[in-house]
Design a protein around this motif. Structure first.
Motif, mmCIF file in Angstrom:
data_model
loop_
_atom_site.group_PDB
_atom_site.id
_atom_site.type_symbol
_atom_site.label_atom_id
_atom_site.label_comp_id
_atom_site.label_asym_id
_atom_site.label_seq_id
_atom_site.Cartn_x
_atom_site.Cartn_y
_atom_site.Cartn_z
ATOM 1 N N CYS A 160 0.808 -1.224 0.000
ATOM 2 C CA CYS A 160 0.000 0.000 0.000
ATOM 3 C C CYS A 160 0.838 1.270 0.000
ATOM 4 N N ASP A 161 2.166 1.140 0.243
ATOM 5 C CA ASP A 161 2.962 2.367 0.358
ATOM 6 C C ASP A 161 4.435 2.183 0.013
ATOM 7 N N GLY A 162 4.797 1.078 -0.605
ATOM 8 C CA GLY A 162 6.188 0.864 -0.995
ATOM 9 C C GLY A 162 7.124 0.593 0.148
ATOM 10 N N HIS A 163 6.581 0.267 1.318
ATOM 11 C CA HIS A 163 7.438 0.128 2.494
ATOM 12 C C HIS A 163 8.240 -1.170 2.486
ATOM 13 N N GLU A 186 -7.341 -23.014 0.247
ATOM 14 C CA GLU A 186 -8.265 -21.909 0.508
ATOM 15 C C GLU A 186 -7.587 -20.548 0.339
ATOM 16 N N PHE A 187 -8.156 -19.707 -0.512
ATOM 17 C CA PHE A 187 -7.735 -18.320 -0.613
ATOM 18 C C PHE A 187 -8.658 -17.489 0.260
ATOM 19 N N ALA A 188 -8.093 -16.838 1.285
ATOM 20 C CA ALA A 188 -8.913 -16.157 2.293
ATOM 21 C C ALA A 188 -9.104 -14.671 2.043
ATOM 22 N N GLY A 189 -8.154 -14.019 1.347
ATOM 23 C CA GLY A 189 -8.308 -12.590 1.130
ATOM 24 C C GLY A 189 -6.977 -11.869 1.046
ATOM 25 N N VAL A 190 -6.989 -10.594 1.446
ATOM 26 C CA VAL A 190 -5.807 -9.745 1.286
ATOM 27 C C VAL A 190 -5.439 -9.090 2.610
ATOM 28 N N LEU A 191 -4.165 -8.735 2.708
ATOM 29 C CA LEU A 191 -3.633 -8.128 3.933
ATOM 30 C C LEU A 191 -2.610 -7.076 3.542
ATOM 31 N N THR A 192 -2.629 -5.939 4.224
ATOM 32 C CA THR A 192 -1.630 -4.903 3.988
ATOM 33 C C THR A 192 -1.232 -4.231 5.299
ATOM 34 N N HIS A 193 -0.106 -3.546 5.256
ATOM 35 C CA HIS A 193 0.458 -2.887 6.444
ATOM 36 C C HIS A 193 1.108 -1.585 6.015
ATOM 37 N N ALA A 194 0.639 -0.471 6.560
ATOM 38 C CA ALA A 194 1.158 0.846 6.181
ATOM 39 C C ALA A 194 2.425 1.165 6.968
ATOM 40 N N GLY A 195 3.520 0.490 6.625
ATOM 41 C CA GLY A 195 4.766 0.681 7.355
ATOM 42 C C GLY A 195 5.347 2.078 7.243
ATOM 43 N N GLU A 196 5.045 2.777 6.152
ATOM 44 C CA GLU A 196 5.561 4.135 5.996
ATOM 45 C C GLU A 196 4.939 5.111 6.990
ATOM 46 N N SER A 197 3.856 4.708 7.648
ATOM 47 C CA SER A 197 3.250 5.575 8.662
ATOM 48 C C SER A 197 4.211 5.845 9.807
ATOM 49 N N GLU A 255 -6.088 6.130 5.222
ATOM 50 C CA GLU A 255 -6.978 6.023 4.068
ATOM 51 C C GLU A 255 -6.277 5.352 2.897
ATOM 52 N N GLY A 256 -4.999 5.629 2.687
ATOM 53 C CA GLY A 256 -4.258 4.959 1.628
ATOM 54 C C GLY A 256 -4.175 3.458 1.857
ATOM 55 N N GLU A 257 -3.968 3.074 3.098
ATOM 56 C CA GLU A 257 -3.918 1.661 3.465
ATOM 57 C C GLU A 257 -5.261 0.986 3.170
ATOM 58 N N ARG A 258 -6.346 1.613 3.621
ATOM 59 C CA ARG A 258 -7.683 1.066 3.387
ATOM 60 C C ARG A 258 -7.984 0.949 1.898
ATOM 61 N N ALA A 259 -7.714 2.022 1.167
ATOM 62 C CA ALA A 259 -8.062 2.052 -0.258
ATOM 63 C C ALA A 259 -7.300 0.983 -1.033
ATOM 64 N N SER A 264 -1.637 -0.919 11.248
ATOM 65 C CA SER A 264 -0.414 -0.584 11.953
ATOM 66 C C SER A 264 -0.893 0.229 13.143
ATOM 67 N N THR A 265 -0.107 0.333 14.169
ATOM 68 C CA THR A 265 -0.568 1.109 15.331
ATOM 69 C C THR A 265 -0.880 2.564 14.971
ATOM 70 N N PRO A 266 -0.039 3.252 14.182
ATOM 71 C CA PRO A 266 -0.398 4.644 13.844
ATOM 72 C C PRO A 266 -1.692 4.756 13.045
#
Length: 391
Positions: free
Chosen positions: A149-152, A176-187, A201-205, A228-230
Motif C-alpha cells: 500500500c505504500d512501498g514500504h 483456501e484463498f482467504a483474502g488480502v492483507l496490507t500494512h502501512a509501514g511508511e506511517s 486512508e491509503g492503506e484502506r483504499a 499498523s498502530t499509527p
C-alpha cells in the motif's frame, strides 16, 4: 506444541520495585488496560473487526487482557508465537510474515491441531509450493495475499494481475484463498500525527481495491485486513475493511510518542535499572541498564527529539525531564542531560533506582524473559509474567 507452552505466570506479594534484581522489565497494567480500551473503542465506533498483533508482548497473560471474553483472533510474527498462543487457547491466528517454503509443514501441523491458521504470500512460487504440499490430501492453512500500500516492504500493488494468478493457482489446487492483507509501514515516518489520517486512508483504499480486483475475477476475498498502530488510531473510515491489526499499541513507546500516537504517560513498559557509578566531570550517571537491557534500537534518532537509548524516569515512572540514556555499552547505561537542552541531571545516589522508557517496546521487551507487573503507582510487583522467545 512449542516448549514455550510450559511457561507459567507467578503471582507474588513479596517483591517490589525496590527489591527486585535489576535490570528488570516492568509493565504497568493500568496503562496496558487503558491503551487497549482506547483502541478497541475507536475500532468499535468504526464498525470493524479487531485482530491484534501479539508480537510486542509475546505473552499469554497480556493477550488475555486484549479479550475480556477469553480469547479472540490474533496476529503473530513467528510460528513459535502461533504454537505458544495456540497452547493457551487462541485458535484463530494470522501469521503475518511472508511464508518461507521450509515452514509449510510446520504450519500444517498447527492446522492439524485445530488452529484456524492463515499464512501470507505474494508470489506465484509460494502458491505452487502450497498446492504441491496439498496433494497428499492433508489439511492446509488458509492463504492471504500481501498488498503493497505504500512501498514500504513486500507485497503486490493493488492492480497487479499477479494477484489473480496466485488466487487461481490456489483455487485450482484446492487451497483456501482467504483474502488480502496490507500494512502501512511508511506511517512510522510520520511526526506529530501529521499525515496519519491520509496514511490510514491509503492503506484502506489499497486493500479494498485489491479485494475488488480479485472479486471481479471470481474470487470471494472475504478477508480485507489492514493495520499498523499509527493508522489504526488515526483511521476515520474503514469501509470495506473486515479487520484491523495493531501491535505495539498495548504498550506504546517513545517512537509512537514521536510519531504522535500517544503521550509519554501512556508508555506501559519500562526497564528498571540501578545506579552503579558517577562521573561528575563528564556529567554522567552510570546504571546497570546497558543495551542488553534496552536493546540497540535507536528509533528516535531521526525524530525531532532524540531520546538516546531511552527516557529516564524516577522509580515511580515520573520523567526527570530532558534526561536520557545517552549512551550504552553491553551492561552499562550512561545517563546524561539531553544534548542542547536545559535539563538538570538528577541527584541520584549509588543504589538509587530509575525506570527507563524504551524507544521500541518490541525490541526492549525481547531482551527480557519476564514482565514484573505493577498496577498504577504502586511499587509492589503483583505478578511476574513470562514472555516466549524463538522463531
Amino acid at each position: 506444541m512449542s516448549q514455550q507452552a510450559t511457561l507459567a505466570s507467578v503471582t507474588t506479594t513479596d517483591i517490589s520495585l525496590e527489591t527486585v534484581e535489576t535490570p528488570a522489565l516492568v509493565l504497568d497494567l493500568a496503562k496496558v488496560d487503558r491503551n487497549i480500551s482506547r483502541l478497541r473503542e475507536h475500532l468499535a465506533a468504526l464498525g470493524t473487526g479487531f485482530r491484534p498483533h501479539v508480537k510486542t508482548s509475546k505473552s499469554l497473560d497480556v493477550a488475555r487482557r486484549l479479550f475480556p471474553e477469553g480469547t479472540g483472533p490474533i496476529t503473530v510474527s513467528t510460528l513459535a508465537e502461533a504454537e505458544y498462543f495456540a497452547s493457551g487457547g487462541f485458535t484463530d491466528i494470522t501469521y503475518a510474515v511472508g511464508l518461507g517454503l521450509d515452514k509449510i509443514d510446520r504450519a500444517r501441523r498447527l492446522v492439524e491441531q485445530g488452529v484456524r491458521l492463515s499464512v501470507l504470500i505474494d508470489t506465484v512460487e509460494q502458491a505452487h509450493a502450497l498446492v504441491d504440499a496439498a496433494k497428499d490430501g492433508g489439511v492446509m492453512p488458509a492463504v492471504l495475499i500481501e498488498i503493497d500500500c505504500d512501498g514500504h516492504r513486500g507485497g503486490l500493488l493493488p492492480d497487479d494481475q499477479t494477484l489473480v494468478t496466485i488466487a487461481d493457482v490456489l483455487a485450482q489446487g484446492g487451497v483456501e484463498f482467504a483474502g488480502v492483507l496490507t500494512h502501512a509501514g511508511e506511517s512510522y515516518n510520520a511526526r506529530g500525527g501529521a499525515g496519519l489520517p491520509e496514511a490510514a486512508e491509503g492503506e484502506r483504499a489499497a486493500a479494498v481495491a485489491a479485494a475488488q480486483l480479485l472479486r471481479a475475477a471470481g474470487h470471494a476475498a472475504p478477508v480485507v485486513s489492514v493495520g499498523s498502530t499509527p493508522t489504526a488510531h488515526f483511521a476515520q473510515d474503514l469501509t470495506g475493511v473486515t479487520e484491523v491489526r495493531a501491535g505495539v499499541f498495548s504498550f506504546f513507546d517513545l517512537v509512537m510518542h514521536g510519531i504522535g500516537v500517544c503521550n509519554v504517560d501512556d508508555i506501559a513498559a519500562s526497564v528498571l535499572a540501578t545506579v552503579i557509578g558517577h562521573r561528575p566531570e563528564k556529567g554522567w550517571i552510570l546504571t546497570d541498564g546497558g543495551w542488553m537491557a534496552m536493546s540497540r534500537d535507536r528509533g528516535t534518532q531521526r525524530h525531532p527529539v532524540d531520546q538516546g537509548y531511552g527516557l529516564v524516569c524516577d522509580i515511580d515512572g515520573r520523567p526527570f525531564g530532558d534526561v536520557i540514556v545517552e549512551d550504552a555499552s553491553q551492561e552499562h547505561g550512561i545517563i546524561k542531560v539531553r544534548p542542547g537542552s536545559d535539563g538538570v541531571l538528577p541527584d541520584l545516589s549509588i543504589g538509587a533506582r530509575v525506570r527507563i522508557l524504551p524507544n521500541h517496546a518490541c525490541a526492549t521487551c525481547a531482551q527480557h524473559e519476564t514482565y514484573n507487573v505493577v498496577d498504577g503507582q504502586s511499587r509492589a510487583i503483583m505478578a511476574q509474567w513470562p514472555r516466549m522467545r524463538g522463531w
